[in-house]
Design a protein around this motif. Structure first.
Motif, PDB file in Angstrom:
ATOM      1  N   ALA A 171      25.501  -1.384  30.970  1.00 12.68           N
ATOM      2  CA  ALA A 171      24.483  -1.167  32.002  1.00 12.68           C
ATOM      3  C   ALA A 171      25.145  -0.790  33.330  1.00 12.68           C
ATOM      4  N   GLY A 172      26.269  -1.414  33.638  1.00 15.25           N
ATOM      5  CA  GLY A 172      27.003  -1.078  34.860  1.00 15.25           C
ATOM      6  C   GLY A 172      27.517   0.351  34.831  1.00 15.25           C
ATOM      7  N   ASP A 173      28.027   0.778  33.668  1.00 12.20           N
ATOM      8  CA  ASP A 173      28.492   2.164  33.533  1.00 12.20           C
ATOM      9  C   ASP A 173      27.338   3.144  33.718  1.00 12.20           C
ATOM     10  N   LEU A 174      26.187   2.815  33.120  1.00 15.56           N
ATOM     11  CA  LEU A 174      25.026   3.700  33.247  1.00 15.56           C
ATOM     12  C   LEU A 174      24.534   3.730  34.696  1.00 15.56           C
ATOM     13  N   ASP A 175      24.485   2.576  35.352  1.00 13.75           N
ATOM     14  CA  ASP A 175      24.094   2.531  36.764  1.00 13.75           C
ATOM     15  C   ASP A 175      25.035   3.387  37.620  1.00 13.75           C
ATOM     16  N   SER A 176      26.328   3.319  37.317  1.00 16.34           N
ATOM     17  CA  SER A 176      27.313   4.121  38.058  1.00 16.34           C
ATOM     18  C   SER A 176      27.083   5.612  37.817  1.00 16.34           C
ATOM     19  N   ALA A 177      26.760   5.983  36.583  1.00 17.28           N
ATOM     20  CA  ALA A 177      26.486   7.385  36.272  1.00 17.28           C
ATOM     21  C   ALA A 177      25.269   7.879  37.055  1.00 17.28           C
ATOM     22  N   VAL A 178      24.236   7.063  37.109  1.00 21.69           N
ATOM     23  CA  VAL A 178      23.024   7.427  37.846  1.00 21.69           C
ATOM     24  C   VAL A 178      23.346   7.592  39.338  1.00 21.69           C
ATOM     25  N   ALA A 179      24.088   6.645  39.889  1.00 20.76           N
ATOM     26  CA  ALA A 179      24.442   6.720  41.316  1.00 20.76           C
ATOM     27  C   ALA A 179      25.265   7.973  41.608  1.00 20.76           C
ATOM     28  N   LEU A 180      26.212   8.275  40.736  1.00 21.22           N
ATOM     29  CA  LEU A 180      27.048   9.456  40.930  1.00 21.22           C
ATOM     30  C   LEU A 180      26.226  10.743  40.803  1.00 21.22           C
ATOM     31  N   SER A 181      25.211  10.716  39.941  1.00 24.07           N
ATOM     32  CA  SER A 181      24.377  11.909  39.776  1.00 24.07           C
ATOM     33  C   SER A 181      23.575  12.222  41.040  1.00 24.07           C
ATOM     34  N   LYS A 182      23.401  11.230  41.880  1.00 23.79           N
ATOM     35  CA  LYS A 182      22.653  11.419  43.127  1.00 23.79           C
ATOM     36  C   LYS A 182      23.562  11.755  44.310  1.00 23.79           C
ATOM     37  N   ALA A 183      24.865  11.656  44.091  1.00 21.53           N
ATOM     38  CA  ALA A 183      25.828  11.928  45.160  1.00 21.53           C
ATOM     39  C   ALA A 183      25.861  13.420  45.486  1.00 21.53           C
ATOM     40  N   LYS A 184      26.206  13.723  46.695  1.00 24.95           N
ATOM     41  CA  LYS A 184      26.274  15.119  47.141  1.00 24.95           C
ATOM     42  C   LYS A 184      27.594  15.781  46.753  1.00 24.95           C
ATOM     43  N   SER A 185      28.571  14.976  46.382  1.00 26.69           N
ATOM     44  CA  SER A 185      29.863  15.539  45.995  1.00 26.69           C
ATOM     45  C   SER A 185      30.395  14.794  44.774  1.00 26.69           C
ATOM     46  N   GLY A 186      31.511  15.261  44.275  1.00 22.28           N
ATOM     47  CA  GLY A 186      32.109  14.637  43.096  1.00 22.28           C
ATOM     48  C   GLY A 186      32.098  15.593  41.919  1.00 22.28           C
ATOM     49  N   ARG A 187      32.732  15.182  40.843  1.00 21.64           N
ATOM     50  CA  ARG A 187      32.829  16.010  39.640  1.00 21.64           C
ATOM     51  C   ARG A 187      31.728  15.626  38.664  1.00 21.64           C
ATOM     52  N   PRO A 188      30.915  16.584  38.227  1.00 19.21           N
ATOM     53  CA  PRO A 188      29.858  16.278  37.267  1.00 19.21           C
ATOM     54  C   PRO A 188      30.407  15.710  35.960  1.00 19.21           C
TER      55      PRO A 188
END
Length: 136
Positions: free
Chosen positions: A24-41
């Motif tokens: 669940a923590g990994d999935l939450d992190s994926a969701v948060a990263l998907s909303k970020a303005k930068s980073g690697r998809p």
């Protein structure tokens, strides 16, 4: 002789609850990263793959099915009984490259927003499946 990482290990049934929390923590992190303005998809899909892997392992632990220490979702899915197949079944293996090589290169095919959203939806479905299959 079986290589050490392919030997099946059996875990205590209670460990399935810990795996659910980590997944669940990994999935939450994926969701948060998907909303970020930068980073690697690719990192979003890496976390999706990691969450799916841990959800499958949680079900295997709950069912008391030993499994090797691998990141290959196909190997893990193949260990499940037919009546316990996760959503997408062996189709989840499409996430495998993100656990390894795609983390270290940009990749030849860019990820679209739709592909990212589809992977997150799949991970949420696998999460629901894992929770349902570890509650009894």
């Amino acid at each position: 002789m079986t290589p050490p990482n392919l030997k099946k290990r059996l875990y205590k049934k209670e460990y399935s609850k810990e795996l659910l929390k980590i997944a669940a923590g990994d999935l939450d992190s994926a969701v948060a990263l998907s909303k970020a303005k930068s980073g690697r998809p690719e990192n979003i899909i890496f976390l999706v793959q990691q969450s799916v892997e841990k959800y499958i392992k949680a079900v295997l632990v709950h069912l008391q099915i030993g499994f090797p220490i691998v990141h290959d979702l196909g190997i893990l899915v193949a260990l499940l009984p037919d009546d316990k197949m996760p959503p997408e079944g062996f189709g989840l293996t499409e996430l495998n490259p993100f656990a390894t090589v795609r983390r270290y290169e940009e990749g030849q095919i860019p990820l679209t927003t739709e592909e990212i959203e589809t992977s997150l939806t799949t991970a949420r479905q696998v999460a629901d499946w894992a929770k349902a299959n570890t509650s009894k």
